[in-house]
Scaffold this motif. Structure first.
Motif, mmCIF file in Angstrom:
data_model
loop_
_atom_site.group_PDB
_atom_site.id
_atom_site.type_symbol
_atom_site.label_atom_id
_atom_site.label_comp_id
_atom_site.label_asym_id
_atom_site.label_seq_id
_atom_site.Cartn_x
_atom_site.Cartn_y
_atom_site.Cartn_z
ATOM 1 N N THR A 73 1.860 13.224 -10.585
ATOM 2 C CA THR A 73 2.582 14.495 -10.734
ATOM 3 C C THR A 73 3.551 14.459 -11.919
ATOM 4 O OG1 THR A 73 4.279 13.816 -9.121
ATOM 5 C CG2 THR A 73 2.389 15.057 -8.281
ATOM 6 N N ASP A 74 4.053 13.269 -12.258
ATOM 7 C CA ASP A 74 4.930 13.136 -13.429
ATOM 8 C C ASP A 74 4.153 13.272 -14.739
ATOM 9 O OD1 ASP A 74 7.187 12.760 -11.910
ATOM 10 O OD2 ASP A 74 7.266 10.585 -12.154
ATOM 11 N N ASN A 75 2.866 13.050 -14.683
ATOM 12 C CA ASN A 75 2.009 13.121 -15.879
ATOM 13 C C ASN A 75 0.816 14.016 -15.569
ATOM 14 O OD1 ASN A 75 3.205 10.739 -17.627
ATOM 15 N ND2 ASN A 75 3.045 9.988 -15.537
ATOM 16 N N LEU A 76 1.126 15.186 -15.005
ATOM 17 C CA LEU A 76 0.076 16.023 -14.407
ATOM 18 C C LEU A 76 -0.994 16.452 -15.399
ATOM 19 C CD1 LEU A 76 -0.813 17.298 -11.748
ATOM 20 C CD2 LEU A 76 0.542 19.313 -12.322
ATOM 21 N N ILE A 77 -0.583 16.809 -16.608
ATOM 22 C CA ILE A 77 -1.558 17.299 -17.586
ATOM 23 C C ILE A 77 -2.545 16.203 -17.979
ATOM 24 C CG2 ILE A 77 -1.797 18.064 -19.983
ATOM 25 C CD1 ILE A 77 0.823 19.694 -19.515
ATOM 26 N N GLN A 78 -2.022 15.067 -18.383
ATOM 27 C CA GLN A 78 -2.894 13.976 -18.816
ATOM 28 C C GLN A 78 -3.748 13.447 -17.667
ATOM 29 O OE1 GLN A 78 0.282 14.282 -19.515
ATOM 30 N NE2 GLN A 78 0.634 13.946 -21.692
ATOM 31 N N THR A 79 -3.143 13.400 -16.472
ATOM 32 C CA THR A 79 -3.897 12.920 -15.319
ATOM 33 C C THR A 79 -5.020 13.886 -14.968
ATOM 34 O OG1 THR A 79 -1.818 11.983 -14.532
ATOM 35 C CG2 THR A 79 -3.658 11.995 -13.006
ATOM 36 N N THR A 80 -4.745 15.170 -15.121
ATOM 37 C CA THR A 80 -5.781 16.173 -14.876
ATOM 38 C C THR A 80 -6.945 15.983 -15.839
ATOM 39 O OG1 THR A 80 -4.208 17.787 -14.006
ATOM 40 C CG2 THR A 80 -6.267 18.658 -14.889
ATOM 41 N N VAL A 81 -6.638 15.749 -17.098
ATOM 42 C CA VAL A 81 -7.705 15.521 -18.075
ATOM 43 C C VAL A 81 -8.478 14.254 -17.717
ATOM 44 C CG1 VAL A 81 -8.254 15.118 -20.496
ATOM 45 C CG2 VAL A 81 -6.449 16.733 -19.892
ATOM 46 N N LEU A 140 0.845 -1.205 0.000
ATOM 47 C CA LEU A 140 0.000 0.000 0.000
ATOM 48 C C LEU A 140 0.876 1.249 0.000
ATOM 49 C CD1 LEU A 140 -2.786 1.318 0.089
ATOM 50 C CD2 LEU A 140 -2.739 1.145 2.584
ATOM 51 N N PHE A 141 1.924 1.208 0.800
ATOM 52 C CA PHE A 141 2.852 2.344 0.820
ATOM 53 C C PHE A 141 3.423 2.589 -0.572
ATOM 54 C CE2 PHE A 141 6.787 4.623 1.445
ATOM 55 C CZ PHE A 141 6.490 5.514 2.470
ATOM 56 N N ALA A 142 3.945 1.535 -1.187
ATOM 57 C CA ALA A 142 4.562 1.656 -2.513
ATOM 58 C C ALA A 142 3.552 2.118 -3.563
ATOM 59 C CB ALA A 142 5.179 0.324 -2.926
ATOM 60 N N ALA A 143 2.332 1.597 -3.464
ATOM 61 C CA ALA A 143 1.313 1.932 -4.463
ATOM 62 C C ALA A 143 0.885 3.389 -4.347
ATOM 63 C CB ALA A 143 0.107 0.998 -4.318
ATOM 64 N N VAL A 144 0.720 3.874 -3.120
ATOM 65 C CA VAL A 144 0.312 5.271 -2.928
ATOM 66 C C VAL A 144 1.428 6.208 -3.390
ATOM 67 C CG1 VAL A 144 -0.261 7.033 -1.204
ATOM 68 C CG2 VAL A 144 -1.375 4.801 -1.114
ATOM 69 N N VAL A 145 2.648 5.901 -2.998
ATOM 70 C CA VAL A 145 3.782 6.739 -3.428
ATOM 71 C C VAL A 145 3.888 6.720 -4.957
ATOM 72 C CG1 VAL A 145 6.290 7.016 -3.391
ATOM 73 C CG2 VAL A 145 5.068 6.437 -1.278
ATOM 74 N N GLY A 146 3.813 5.526 -5.518
ATOM 75 C CA GLY A 146 3.934 5.396 -6.977
ATOM 76 C C GLY A 146 2.785 6.054 -7.715
ATOM 77 N N HIS A 147 1.608 5.976 -7.152
ATOM 78 C CA HIS A 147 0.423 6.576 -7.779
ATOM 79 C C HIS A 147 0.528 8.102 -7.780
ATOM 80 C CE1 HIS A 147 -3.693 7.051 -9.084
ATOM 81 N NE2 HIS A 147 -4.050 7.632 -7.966
ATOM 82 N N VAL A 148 0.909 8.673 -6.650
ATOM 83 C CA VAL A 148 1.027 10.141 -6.575
ATOM 84 C C VAL A 148 2.181 10.610 -7.465
ATOM 85 C CG1 VAL A 148 1.458 12.131 -5.078
ATOM 86 C CG2 VAL A 148 -0.025 10.279 -4.286
ATOM 87 N N LYS A 149 3.269 9.849 -7.478
ATOM 88 C CA LYS A 149 4.391 10.231 -8.336
ATOM 89 C C LYS A 149 3.995 10.151 -9.812
ATOM 90 C CE LYS A 149 9.203 9.163 -9.512
ATOM 91 N NZ LYS A 149 9.251 10.448 -10.215
ATOM 92 N N GLY A 208 6.105 14.828 -5.969
ATOM 93 C CA GLY A 208 5.089 13.776 -5.903
ATOM 94 C C GLY A 208 5.448 12.643 -4.953
ATOM 95 N N ALA A 209 6.707 12.221 -4.981
ATOM 96 C CA ALA A 209 7.115 11.110 -4.121
ATOM 97 C C ALA A 209 7.023 11.504 -2.650
ATOM 98 C CB ALA A 209 8.534 10.673 -4.476
ATOM 99 N N GLN A 210 7.413 12.731 -2.343
ATOM 100 C CA GLN A 210 7.364 13.195 -0.948
ATOM 101 C C GLN A 210 5.921 13.282 -0.443
ATOM 102 O OE1 GLN A 210 9.534 16.804 -1.692
ATOM 103 N NE2 GLN A 210 11.460 15.979 -0.853
ATOM 104 N N ILE A 211 5.061 13.816 -1.293
ATOM 105 C CA ILE A 211 3.641 13.901 -0.936
ATOM 106 C C ILE A 211 3.082 12.494 -0.716
ATOM 107 C CG2 ILE A 211 1.344 14.525 -1.800
ATOM 108 C CD1 ILE A 211 2.920 16.761 -3.455
#
Lengths: 195, 195
Positions: A96-104, A84-93, A174-177
């Motif tokens: 944020t690494d794909n902020l535009i597409q994720t926003t859409v 769960l830790f890895a998935a949440v960190v990876g998901h937020v990263k 993203g990783a820190q968040i």
DNA sequence: CCTACCGATCGGTAGG
DNA sequence: CCTACCGATCGGTAGG
């Protein structure tokens, strides 16, 4: 300046994604997109059959890559808490690494045609997180007195909401968040003395 | 059927809010709204000066009532933890009790004109939650090793995200969801043994 | 609230 | 038959 299709198509997706993220899908006209690309609006119909195609194509790859990324992280080795830790960190990263597409994806999903909404169901994420919570409860590393589906929605809400306020200029990346969020939820899920 | 202005105005806000929540602001035309009301599109301009006015009026009251509700709950008696619990429960309940208007506020906020966005700043909520977390840390009832602003964004993300999946048909109502979320975050913020 | 419209722009398609 | 567009225009709709 003529470009071949291999160069132009990713450029169209990039421009359309950026404008859809900034102004919203419905408020962006094909004329706006064509102007930004320096081509005529009608020329866009060489690449797409409808405006909905463009939204679908922007969302499709970020959706499937995101699900694959999340699934890989949540089904690896380790305890449910570690995954769960890895998935949440990876998901937020990933977000944020794909902020535009994720926003859409997150903001304009409901503008897709019903058929395409069914194809890219957001339930995939809900289920992956819920399954992790259920596993952790079965393991005994998470408290059993909370509904796993509700916990999953809390986690995904906090994580997905990042697209609404994240800025590349900091103060956190993203990783820190993701680490702060994951730690907060995993601590909140710790079994309680009275259980 | 002519109605007087006192009856028609709330009806306009109700119809507009419902359609903005369902289709999105930009995809809803004034013609759509006028048709639903059974009046001509041009007649809407007796009540508003622009389409943006309609979005603003739908959002305005739910925003100010929501902020007042949240402030009352977060600045009452009790410890910071007790007030955070009450504020999260009250906020989620307010959201589900006013789901249509809250959906418009949370999803279409960026479509407001810049001046109106500044007037109804979403920072108000961020600051209220952050202040509660800071107070709890000062009291010693919350752990001090997490950034209060990030925690506030996690809490508001989980709570606000409810508009994306909540259904009146259940299985949980707004107060129940709020209680689970508040408990999860307060548990996650508990001081740790090693601190 | 209605009638009678405007400047412009909407998503999409024609033939070449 | 194809790729990679163009200038012009389609039926309708936008906010005012």
């Amino acid at each position: 300046m003529r470009k071949n299709s291999d160069e132009r198509w990713p450029e169209i997706l990039d421009v359309a994604g950026t404008m859809f993220a900034e102004r919203g899908y419905s408020a962006t006209s094909l004329q706006n997109i064509a102007d930004e690309l320096g081509i005529l609006k009608g020329s866009l119909y060489y690449y797409i059959r409808s405006k909905d195609d463009l939204l679908y194509e922007v969302i499709r790859s970020v959706y499937w890559e995101g699900v694959a990324n999340f699934r890989r992280l949540s089904t690896g080795d380790g305890t449910a808490a570690e995954r769960l830790f890895a998935a949440v960190v990876g998901h937020v990263k990933y977000l944020t690494d794909n902020l535009i597409q994720t926003t859409v994806f997150l903001h304009e999903f409901e503008r897709l045609s019903p058929a395409r909404r069914r194809e890219l169901s957001t339930l995939a994420y809900d289920e992956l997180v819920r399954d992790l919570v259920v596993e952790g409860q079965a393991e005994g590393s998470f408290r059993g007195d909370v509904d796993a589906s509700l916990v999953a929605l809390a986690i995904l809400g906090a994580a997905n909401w990042v697209y609404r306020w994240y800025q590349d200029s900091g103060p956190s990346d993203g990783a820190q968040i993701g680490e702060v969020f994951a730690d907060l939820f995993i601590s909140g899920l710790a079994p309680r003395p009275q259980d």
